[in-house]
Design a protein around this motif. Structure first.
Motif, PDB file in Angstrom:
ATOM      1  N   ARG A  39       0.878  -1.179   0.000  1.00 44.59           N
ATOM      2  CA  ARG A  39       0.000   0.000   0.000  1.00 44.59           C
ATOM      3  C   ARG A  39       0.915   1.229   0.000  1.00 44.59           C
ATOM      4  N   SER A  40       0.797   2.067  -1.022  1.00 46.19           N
ATOM      5  CA  SER A  40       1.754   3.160  -1.179  1.00 46.19           C
ATOM      6  C   SER A  40       1.136   4.364  -1.872  1.00 46.19           C
ATOM      7  N   ILE A  41       1.515   5.564  -1.432  1.00 47.71           N
ATOM      8  CA  ILE A  41       1.108   6.805  -2.094  1.00 47.71           C
ATOM      9  C   ILE A  41       1.651   6.830  -3.518  1.00 47.71           C
ATOM     10  N   PHE A  42       2.682   6.048  -3.765  1.00 46.74           N
ATOM     11  CA  PHE A  42       3.262   5.867  -5.093  1.00 46.74           C
ATOM     12  C   PHE A  42       2.213   5.365  -6.087  1.00 46.74           C
ATOM     13  N   TYR A  43       1.184   4.693  -5.576  1.00 48.81           N
ATOM     14  CA  TYR A  43       0.149   4.109  -6.438  1.00 48.81           C
ATOM     15  C   TYR A  43      -1.122   4.966  -6.463  1.00 48.81           C
ATOM     16  N   ALA A  44      -0.987   6.236  -6.217  1.00 42.95           N
ATOM     17  CA  ALA A  44      -2.137   7.140  -6.101  1.00 42.95           C
ATOM     18  C   ALA A  44      -3.180   6.999  -7.214  1.00 42.95           C
ATOM     19  N   PRO A  45      -2.782   6.873  -8.493  1.00 42.58           N
ATOM     20  CA  PRO A  45      -3.814   6.772  -9.540  1.00 42.58           C
ATOM     21  C   PRO A  45      -4.753   5.572  -9.375  1.00 42.58           C
ATOM     22  N   LEU A  46      -4.260   4.480  -8.808  1.00 40.08           N
ATOM     23  CA  LEU A  46      -5.129   3.317  -8.580  1.00 40.08           C
ATOM     24  C   LEU A  46      -6.234   3.676  -7.595  1.00 40.08           C
ATOM     25  N   TYR A  47      -5.873   4.319  -6.483  1.00 34.87           N
ATOM     26  CA  TYR A  47      -6.855   4.662  -5.463  1.00 34.87           C
ATOM     27  C   TYR A  47      -7.802   5.754  -5.969  1.00 34.87           C
ATOM     28  N   VAL A  48      -7.291   6.638  -6.807  1.00 38.33           N
ATOM     29  CA  VAL A  48      -8.137   7.661  -7.428  1.00 38.33           C
ATOM     30  C   VAL A  48      -9.189   6.999  -8.323  1.00 38.33           C
ATOM     31  N   ALA A  49      -8.766   5.975  -9.068  1.00 38.99           N
ATOM     32  CA  ALA A  49      -9.708   5.274  -9.961  1.00 38.99           C
ATOM     33  C   ALA A  49     -10.861   4.673  -9.174  1.00 38.99           C
ATOM     34  N   ILE A  50     -10.577   4.276  -7.925  1.00 39.80           N
ATOM     35  CA  ILE A  50     -11.636   3.730  -7.061  1.00 39.80           C
ATOM     36  C   ILE A  50     -12.474   4.857  -6.463  1.00 39.80           C
ATOM     37  N   SER A  51     -11.796   5.816  -5.816  1.00 39.49           N
ATOM     38  CA  SER A  51     -12.515   6.855  -5.068  1.00 39.49           C
ATOM     39  C   SER A  51     -13.320   7.791  -5.962  1.00 39.49           C
ATOM     40  N   GLU A  52     -12.832   8.026  -7.178  1.00 40.50           N
ATOM     41  CA  GLU A  52     -13.536   8.928  -8.093  1.00 40.50           C
ATOM     42  C   GLU A  52     -14.557   8.201  -8.972  1.00 40.50           C
ATOM     43  N   GLY A  53     -14.702   6.907  -8.753  1.00 40.08           N
ATOM     44  CA  GLY A  53     -15.744   6.144  -9.431  1.00 40.08           C
ATOM     45  C   GLY A  53     -15.444   5.754 -10.866  1.00 40.08           C
ATOM     46  N   PHE A  54     -14.172   5.780 -11.256  1.00 37.99           N
ATOM     47  CA  PHE A  54     -13.837   5.451 -12.648  1.00 37.99           C
ATOM     48  C   PHE A  54     -14.036   3.965 -12.953  1.00 37.99           C
ATOM     49  N   PHE A  55     -13.752   3.099 -11.984  1.00 40.66           N
ATOM     50  CA  PHE A  55     -14.029   1.673 -12.186  1.00 40.66           C
ATOM     51  C   PHE A  55     -15.532   1.429 -12.276  1.00 40.66           C
ATOM     52  N   GLU A  56     -16.265   2.105 -11.424  1.00 43.18           N
ATOM     53  CA  GLU A  56     -17.717   1.952 -11.424  1.00 43.18           C
ATOM     54  C   GLU A  56     -18.297   2.389 -12.767  1.00 43.18           C
ATOM     55  N   GLU A  57     -17.778   3.482 -13.318  1.00 40.77           N
ATOM     56  CA  GLU A  57     -18.235   3.959 -14.626  1.00 40.77           C
ATOM     57  C   GLU A  57     -18.017   2.914 -15.717  1.00 40.77           C
ATOM     58  N   GLU A  58     -16.981   2.094 -15.540  1.00 39.57           N
ATOM     59  CA  GLU A  58     -16.656   1.075 -16.533  1.00 39.57           C
ATOM     60  C   GLU A  58     -17.324  -0.267 -16.244  1.00 39.57           C
ATOM     61  N   GLY A  59     -18.196  -0.282 -15.237  1.00 42.35           N
ATOM     62  CA  GLY A  59     -18.910  -1.514 -14.905  1.00 42.35           C
ATOM     63  C   GLY A  59     -18.053  -2.545 -14.197  1.00 42.35           C
ATOM     64  N   ILE A  60     -17.054  -2.074 -13.444  1.00 38.57           N
ATOM     65  CA  ILE A  60     -16.128  -2.986 -12.769  1.00 38.57           C
ATOM     66  C   ILE A  60     -16.293  -2.899 -11.260  1.00 38.57           C
ATOM     67  N   ASN A  61     -16.443  -4.047 -10.648  1.00 37.48           N
ATOM     68  CA  ASN A  61     -16.393  -4.168  -9.196  1.00 37.48           C
ATOM     69  C   ASN A  61     -14.977  -4.606  -8.839  1.00 37.48           C
ATOM     70  N   LEU A  62     -14.173  -3.691  -8.300  1.00 37.47           N
ATOM     71  CA  LEU A  62     -12.769  -3.984  -8.020  1.00 37.47           C
ATOM     72  C   LEU A  62     -12.606  -4.534  -6.607  1.00 37.47           C
ATOM     73  N   GLU A  63     -11.987  -5.692  -6.500  1.00 36.17           N
ATOM     74  CA  GLU A  63     -11.650  -6.277  -5.196  1.00 36.17           C
ATOM     75  C   GLU A  63     -10.137  -6.149  -5.017  1.00 36.17           C
ATOM     76  N   LYS A 235     -12.701  -7.112 -20.672  1.00 35.87           N
ATOM     77  CA  LYS A 235     -12.776  -6.728 -19.265  1.00 35.87           C
ATOM     78  C   LYS A 235     -11.540  -5.913 -18.877  1.00 35.87           C
ATOM     79  N   LEU A 236     -10.387  -6.326 -19.382  1.00 36.71           N
ATOM     80  CA  LEU A 236      -9.153  -5.609 -19.075  1.00 36.71           C
ATOM     81  C   LEU A 236      -9.059  -4.279 -19.833  1.00 36.71           C
ATOM     82  N   VAL A 237      -9.709  -4.195 -20.974  1.00 35.94           N
ATOM     83  CA  VAL A 237      -9.785  -2.904 -21.673  1.00 35.94           C
ATOM     84  C   VAL A 237     -10.557  -1.909 -20.807  1.00 35.94           C
ATOM     85  N   ALA A 238     -11.680  -2.358 -20.247  1.00 35.06           N
ATOM     86  CA  ALA A 238     -12.473  -1.499 -19.363  1.00 35.06           C
ATOM     87  C   ALA A 238     -11.666  -1.117 -18.118  1.00 35.06           C
ATOM     88  N   PHE A 239     -10.949  -2.081 -17.551  1.00 33.40           N
ATOM     89  CA  PHE A 239     -10.094  -1.839 -16.384  1.00 33.40           C
ATOM     90  C   PHE A 239      -9.047  -0.770 -16.718  1.00 33.40           C
TER      91      PHE A 239
END
Length: 331
Positions: A39-63, A235-239
């Protein structure tokens, strides 16, 4: 009357079918299980994709699961415990060299530089790399990407890490900061947020960036087994589209806004410190602005591994890098 009832029943059934089809086709979510190496601030874009709903917009439930270490992360991926791994690209080379039947393929990059910094115990008015000669240097674990990049940068600056320094490499990754804080070493190679934290507390002083010095490298990437890529490409294109949205968002937003977006992923870290770290990584271009892993970065990775004596074999770019997914997204 019977005819009217039959017509009503048929209409009702038709509505049910249409609603069901819409729910399965449009609003249902595809689950993707991701193992992150830490878990690292280095990976900020990943957490942004979750918090800003970008995965949800793409129909992805990220675990998302943090698997703590490259070995654990790759074991999770190769054993089927995860669909996607977020880890250093060098691990895909190690797996490939073991003649894996179903190798791990890199399909999107997240960070494009090393994420460590050179920290000195004493405040230096000016710094030259020669200042390290004869000093005790607290490095990272042998065989890990931070250590390989660290040694590469030292050699670039005319320092033989095993002859010109008193090099300490036998301390576990998680214990390096505390070892330096307790008095071990004149210089240390640290990840964030420890580097900035130590500077804020007067324990050490950041004097150089290994990420800036080593150039572009696929330091942290998303990879999946070759079979999963073939079976679940869309699925990975959407991801990847969600990750790309986050990368562009991070590139455009100020550091304080980004820090606010990811603070929930770092409960024990002050918001101000997160902002400082994000700003430092942004300013040196650590966050990739595109998911497409470039050939020159792949070559640089293998050069760094080779110099460290850790490259099991040279692997061509197109053997372990899938560009079609990122290219579809970027079109």
């Amino acid at each position: 009357m019977n005819a009217m009832k039959k017509a009503s029943l048929l209409l009702f059934l038709l509505i049910i079918i249409i609603v069901s089809a819409c729910s399965f086709g449009g609003s249902s979510k595809e689950t993707i299980r991701v193992s992150e190496v830490t878990r690292s601030i280095f990976y900020a874009p990943l957490y942004v994709a979750i918090s800003e709903g970008f995965f949800e917009e793409e129909g992805i439930n990220l675990e998302l699961t943090t698997t703590w270490g490259g070995d654990n992360t790759m074991t999770s991926l190769l054993s089927g415990g995860a669909d996607v791994a977020l880890v250093g690209a060098e691990t895909s080379i190690y797996v490939y060299a073991q003649q894996a039947i179903d190798p791990a393929i890199n399909f999107a990059q997240l960070t494009q530089t090393d994420g460590t910094f050179l920290v000195s115990r004493e405040k230096l008015d000016s710094f030259e790399w020669d200042d390290l000669k004869g000093q005790t240097f607290l490095g990272q674990r042998k065989g890990g990407m931070p250590q390989m990049v660290g040694e590469h940068v030292l050699r670039q600056n005319g320092i033989d890490p095993h002859r010109d320094l008193n090099l300490i490499q036998n301390i576990d990754f998680g214990n390096v900061p505390s070892a330096f804080a307790s008095g071990t070493g004149d210089f240390v190679q640290l990840f964030e947020p420890q580097a900035t934290m130590f500077e804020n507390e007067g324990i050490g002083h950041i004097i150089a960036s290994f990420g800036t010095e080593s150039g572009t490298v696929p330091y942290t990437v998303f990879m999946a087994k070759q079979s999963y890529l073939q079976e679940e490409e869309e699925k990975l294109v959407a991801f990847t589209r969600a990750i790309t949205k986050a990368q562009q968002w991070v590139d455009e937003q100020p550091s304080d806004v980004i820090a606010e977006a990811i603070v929930d992923y770092f409960e024990d870290t002050d918001l101000e410190l997160i902002e400082q770290v994000v700003d430092r990584y942004k300013s040196q271009g650590s966050y990739a602005t595109s998911p497409l892993l470039q050939p020159d970065a792949w070559d640089n990775l293998q050069l760094i591994m080779d110099q460290a004596g850790e490259l099991p074999q040279r692997v061509e770019y197109d053997q372990l890098v899938n560009t079609s997914i990122a290219e579809k997204v970027l079109k």
